[in-house]
Scaffold this motif. Sequence first.
Motif, PDB file in Angstrom:
ATOM      1  N   ASP A 136       0.831  -1.219   0.000  1.00 29.27           N
ATOM      2  CA  ASP A 136       0.000   0.000   0.000  1.00 29.27           C
ATOM      3  C   ASP A 136       0.858   1.258   0.000  1.00 29.27           C
ATOM      4  OD1 ASP A 136      -2.612  -0.950  -0.048  1.00 29.27           O
ATOM      5  OD2 ASP A 136      -2.667  -1.273   2.120  1.00 29.27           O
ATOM      6  N   ASN A 137       2.013   1.177   0.645  1.00 26.48           N
ATOM      7  CA  ASN A 137       2.809   2.383   0.909  1.00 26.48           C
ATOM      8  C   ASN A 137       3.966   2.625  -0.060  1.00 26.48           C
ATOM      9  OD1 ASN A 137       1.190   2.797   3.191  1.00 26.48           O
ATOM     10  ND2 ASN A 137       2.497   1.490   4.454  1.00 26.48           N
ATOM     11  N   HIS A 138       4.330   1.619  -0.844  1.00 30.36           N
ATOM     12  CA  HIS A 138       5.477   1.765  -1.760  1.00 30.36           C
ATOM     13  C   HIS A 138       5.105   1.219  -3.130  1.00 30.36           C
ATOM     14  CE1 HIS A 138       8.165   2.828   1.582  1.00 30.36           C
ATOM     15  NE2 HIS A 138       7.544   1.879   2.253  1.00 30.36           N
ATOM     16  N   ILE A 139       5.245   2.049  -4.144  1.00 32.10           N
ATOM     17  CA  ILE A 139       4.786   1.659  -5.478  1.00 32.10           C
ATOM     18  C   ILE A 139       5.605   0.502  -6.048  1.00 32.10           C
ATOM     19  CG2 ILE A 139       6.187   3.219  -6.937  1.00 32.10           C
ATOM     20  CD1 ILE A 139       3.098   3.885  -8.036  1.00 32.10           C
ATOM     21  N   GLN A 140       6.881   0.382  -5.634  1.00 28.17           N
ATOM     22  CA  GLN A 140       7.701  -0.743  -6.100  1.00 28.17           C
ATOM     23  C   GLN A 140       7.137  -2.071  -5.601  1.00 28.17           C
ATOM     24  OE1 GLN A 140       8.962   2.040  -4.779  1.00 28.17           O
ATOM     25  NE2 GLN A 140      10.489   2.855  -6.207  1.00 28.17           N
ATOM     26  N   VAL A 141       6.667  -2.082  -4.350  1.00 27.96           N
ATOM     27  CA  VAL A 141       6.103  -3.316  -3.786  1.00 27.96           C
ATOM     28  C   VAL A 141       4.731  -3.598  -4.410  1.00 27.96           C
ATOM     29  CG1 VAL A 141       5.539  -4.547  -1.661  1.00 27.96           C
ATOM     30  CG2 VAL A 141       7.363  -2.849  -1.657  1.00 27.96           C
ATOM     31  N   ALA A 142       3.965  -2.553  -4.670  1.00 35.40           N
ATOM     32  CA  ALA A 142       2.687  -2.715  -5.363  1.00 35.40           C
ATOM     33  C   ALA A 142       2.904  -3.350  -6.734  1.00 35.40           C
ATOM     34  CB  ALA A 142       1.984  -1.369  -5.502  1.00 35.40           C
ATOM     35  N   ALA A 143       3.937  -2.886  -7.437  1.00 34.37           N
ATOM     36  CA  ALA A 143       4.258  -3.447  -8.758  1.00 34.37           C
ATOM     37  C   ALA A 143       4.649  -4.911  -8.644  1.00 34.37           C
ATOM     38  CB  ALA A 143       5.390  -2.650  -9.402  1.00 34.37           C
ATOM     39  N   ALA A 144       5.427  -5.246  -7.611  1.00 31.23           N
ATOM     40  CA  ALA A 144       5.817  -6.643  -7.379  1.00 31.23           C
ATOM     41  C   ALA A 144       4.590  -7.497  -7.076  1.00 31.23           C
ATOM     42  CB  ALA A 144       6.824  -6.727  -6.236  1.00 31.23           C
ATOM     43  N   SER A 145       3.636  -6.937  -6.334  1.00 32.76           N
ATOM     44  CA  SER A 145       2.422  -7.685  -5.992  1.00 32.76           C
ATOM     45  C   SER A 145       1.597  -7.991  -7.241  1.00 32.76           C
ATOM     46  CB  SER A 145       1.579  -6.913  -4.965  1.00 32.76           C
ATOM     47  OG  SER A 145       0.829  -5.871  -5.554  1.00 32.76           O
ATOM     48  N   ILE A 146       1.596  -7.053  -8.192  1.00 36.92           N
ATOM     49  CA  ILE A 146       0.867  -7.266  -9.450  1.00 36.92           C
ATOM     50  C   ILE A 146       1.498  -8.412 -10.242  1.00 36.92           C
ATOM     51  CG2 ILE A 146       0.398  -6.240 -11.722  1.00 36.92           C
ATOM     52  CD1 ILE A 146       0.039  -3.535 -10.192  1.00 36.92           C
TER      53      ILE A 146
END
Length: 208
Positions: A136-146
Amino acid sequence: MDIMGVDEAGRGPVLGPMVIGGIIIPESKNKILERMGVKDSKKITPKRRLILARKLTKMFEHDMVIISAQEIDKLRAEGVNLNDIEKRGMVQLIKKLQPEKVIIDAVDVKPTRFQNEVQKIVGDNIKVIAEHKADDNHIQVAAASIIAKFNRDLIVEKINKEYINMGGIGSGYPSDPKTKAFLSNFQYEELPDFVRRSWATVDKMKNK
C-alpha cells in the motif's frame, strides 16, 4: 536510486504454488507508475492486472520465484515454517537481481526482526526495508504484488481448465465452497500434486 519491491501471492491457499515477485524501479519513475494506476494487486481488477503486469515486465528488470505445493509440503515436513519458506524465496530474488535497496512486504509480526534477518543474509551492500502494508505504501512493492498475483492466477487458471469437468477448483482458498467440493472428489492418497497436503484442511482427510 533503483529500488526493488518484493511481494508474494498465494501464501494461504490450499491449492497451487506461492509466487514471489520482484521488480526494480528507479525512484524517478514513481510518478509514471502512479499515473499508470499501479497499486496493490488486490485493489485492481484481473483485467487491469493483466495490462499492468505486461507493461511493468516490459519496462523494468524483474523476476519471480515459484514455490510449488510439493516444495512447500516438503519444507514444512522438515520443520521450515511458512514465513521462512517465503523468506528464502525473497532472498533468492534479491541476491539474483542485486538492487541498491529493497523494500519487502514483511511476513513476520515484527517487521524489524524480519528486516534484520534478510539484511544479514543478503549483506550490507543492499539496503533492506521490511514493512507491513508495504504494497500500500510503496509503489515498487505494489508493482511486485501485481507481477506475483498475475502469474499465480495464470497457473491457477490453467489448473482450473484441466478440472473444469469436475466443476473447477475455485479460488484455491480453504474457505471457498468450490475448492472444498473439488477436494472432496479425492481420497488423501489420490490428491493431485498441486494440493498442499500439509494444510489442515487436507491433513484431516488422512483420517477419513
